[in-house]
Design a protein around this motif. Structure first.
Motif, PDB file in Angstrom:
ATOM      1  N   SER A   3       0.833  -1.187   0.000  1.00 46.40           N
ATOM      2  CA  SER A   3       0.000   0.000   0.000  1.00 46.40           C
ATOM      3  C   SER A   3       0.866   1.234   0.000  1.00 46.40           C
ATOM      4  O   SER A   3       1.846   1.328   0.720  1.00 46.40           O
ATOM      5  CB  SER A   3      -0.949   0.012   1.192  1.00 46.40           C
ATOM      6  N   ASP A  12      -0.331  10.072   2.095  1.00 43.89           N
ATOM      7  CA  ASP A  12      -1.196   9.236   2.927  1.00 43.89           C
ATOM      8  C   ASP A  12      -1.039   9.492   4.406  1.00 43.89           C
ATOM      9  O   ASP A  12      -1.646   8.825   5.223  1.00 43.89           O
ATOM     10  CB  ASP A  12      -0.929   7.745   2.633  1.00 43.89           C
ATOM     11  N   ASP A 182      -3.076   0.930   5.207  1.00 45.89           N
ATOM     12  CA  ASP A 182      -4.348   0.746   4.524  1.00 45.89           C
ATOM     13  C   ASP A 182      -5.435   1.542   5.255  1.00 45.89           C
ATOM     14  O   ASP A 182      -5.194   2.149   6.300  1.00 45.89           O
ATOM     15  CB  ASP A 182      -4.717  -0.746   4.488  1.00 45.89           C
ATOM     16  N   ASP A 183      -6.637   1.511   4.712  1.00 48.94           N
ATOM     17  CA  ASP A 183      -7.733   2.280   5.309  1.00 48.94           C
ATOM     18  C   ASP A 183      -8.032   1.867   6.743  1.00 48.94           C
ATOM     19  O   ASP A 183      -8.495   2.669   7.548  1.00 48.94           O
ATOM     20  CB  ASP A 183      -9.004   2.132   4.457  1.00 48.94           C
ATOM     21  N   SER A 188       0.562  -3.652   4.773  1.00 51.63           N
ATOM     22  CA  SER A 188       0.637  -4.858   3.948  1.00 51.63           C
ATOM     23  C   SER A 188       1.738  -4.682   2.923  1.00 51.63           C
ATOM     24  O   SER A 188       2.055  -3.565   2.513  1.00 51.63           O
ATOM     25  CB  SER A 188      -0.700  -5.131   3.251  1.00 51.63           C
TER      26      SER A 188
END
Length: 479
Positions: A3, A12, A182-183, A188
């Protein structure tokens, strides 16, 4: 899937987490206090980078990261490594001068459920080292998931020089990493799903992590504090400074002390490099440690969430009323041996190609990627010995980076920097090292004094982990 690939990685991170999480201090294992026998378990765990949202991680005898192991020069350490993961791993003692049979390279796989029992003879000066996995094609993923530990060699110098040495108080391990989430705030990494940019530039996350925590705060005494800085990121070069631009002093690099403290206001630390610095908090002022744009990456190197080139905080320091143990900077540290290029018995050149420029090397893993990675035009082959050296000799190695800067690392030996882009090494890079960031060309004088055989050779490679996994690595023997 990884990600936050390169082009996404700097968007992010959002706003920095509030600095109200205490800096985690890894467990200290003093080998001499337990009969010089150390056990480690490579294991999966759960760790909450964001409170209340635990993520799957890896660690050594811990949910993430591992202990700090302190060893004494002259001792012999028996280590038992158990692999409780679902994948093969190794443990490489990065910077430790041991034989090829104990080095933990990619030839020494520990399969799930198995154990490895190396014996480490400690025969080198005081230094801050580290340990991490080294299985070919899976090193980047395993380190990204959390397999990292620090190793401290002690030879009595700390007391002689009156340096800060109270672990967790005025002597702090600072393990720097960057990650993408990730969200659901999990991490990952799928080695089989990397794209061309992931491999060409390495995995770079938009959130900076210190000792497994986002924006932690360290309470420190109002005096000199020693920070043992380790860049354990996959690819990111950190451009470190303090928020008030205060002067700090570098006292050691990868393999030990410098001749004297070196005053700096900014420090570049590439993947796998270590520096020990002394910071004076006598003024009682709370400050942040910041990192800025990775200058080697141009537009891709920005670190601020809004895409600006401003520096961003990675952690905070808050002085307390505790009485400091050390307040005076030592004027001198050690006597470094003179650098003698005339002693070299051979000169070699190593051209590191990340696939951004130049002709396509021989096909290997990731052969679908354009203009892929190799040294001197060839990707890594575990069945090929690339270089043969002799015990007790020195050689001049010329390292040439093509396309981008590479942190070059050598197993089983240490080196002194002769030149960087034709210029002498700056004072903070003038000591013994095992890793060097090479943007264009550098010359190093390597000393070989540990043996390695054809079945257990030493490695040399770029320490951008995706480069290493994709083949920017070679093998050498020393007999």
């Amino acid at each position: 899937m990884l990600s936050g690939a390169l082009c996404e990685a700097r968007g992010d991170s959002g706003d920095p987490a509030p600095a109200d999480i205490a800096l985690p201090i890894p467990e200290l294992i003093d080998a001499t206090k337990q009969g010089n026998a150390v056990g480690l378990k490579a294991m999966a765990g759960r760790h909450a980078f964001v409170p209340g949202k635990p993520a799957r991680t890896y660690g050594y005898s811990a949910p993430i990261l591992g202990p700090v192991i302190r060893v004494q020069r002259g001792d012999e350490i028996s280590v038992t490594v158990e692999n409780a993961l679902d994948a093969a791993t190794t443990v490489h003692w990065h910077g430790l001068l041991v034989s090829g049979h104990n080095d933990g390279g990619p030839q020494q796989l520990i399969h799930p459920g198995d154990r490895w029992r190396p014996v480490l003879k400690i025969d080198q000066p005081a230094a801050t080292l580290w340990f991490h996995p080294h299985p070919h094609h899976d090193t980047a993923r395993q380190i990204y998931m959390g397999l990292t530990g620090m190793l401290i060699v002690d030879d009595g110098s700390d007391a002689r020089l009156n340096l800060p040495r109270t672990y967790g108080v005025d002597d702090l391990p600072i393990i720097l990493q960057d990650r993408s989430f990730d969200d659901d705030e999990s991490i990952s990494y799928d080695s089989n799903d990397l794209n061309a940019l992931d491999i060409a530039y390495g995995a770079r996350g938009g959130t900076f992590i210190v000792n497994g925590a986002i924006m932690p705060v360290a309470k420190v005494p109002r005096g000199l504090v020693r920070l043992r800085l380790l860049n354990a990121g996959n690819a990111q070069n950190y451009e470190l400074r303090f928020s008030d631009r205060r002067v700090f002093h570098v006292i050691a690099s990868d393999a030990g002390f410098l001749a004297a403290p070196v005053a700096l206001t900014q420090l570049t630390i590439s993947p796998a490099e270590r520096f020990e610095i002394l910071v004076d908090f006598a003024d009682g002022k709370a400050i942040s440690l910041e990192t800025g744009p990775d200058e080697q990456m141009g537009a891709f190197g920005r670190v601020a969430p809004d895409g600006s080139t401003d520096y961003v905080p990675v952690m905070r320091f808050e002085p307390t009323s505790a009485k400091p143990r050390v307040t005076e900077l030592p004027p001198r540290l050690i006597e470094l041996e003179p650098v003698t290029p005339s002693a070299a018995v051979q000169r070699r050149q190593f051209v590191l190609n990340s696939g951004l420029c130049g002709a396509r090397p021989e096909a290997g893993v990731h052969a679908d990627m354009p203009n892929l990675i190799g040294i001197n035009g060839r990707p890594f082959d575990i069945n090929r010995i690339d270089v043969e050296t002799k015990l007790g000799t020195s050689e001049i190695w010329e390292i040439v980076s093509v396309g981008m800067a590479h942190p070059f690392h050598l197993h089983g030996a240490l080196f002194r920097v002769l030149s960087i882009e034709g210029n002498p090494a700056p004072p903070h890079l003038a000591g013994w090292k095992d890793t060097l960031l090479v943007e264009d060309k550098a010359e190093i004088l390597v000393t070989f004094n540990r043996p390695a055989t054809r079945d257990r050779p030493f490695m040399y490679h770029c320490h951008i982990l995706e480069h290493e996994d994709a083949g920017l690595m070679g093998q050498y023997i020393c007999t």
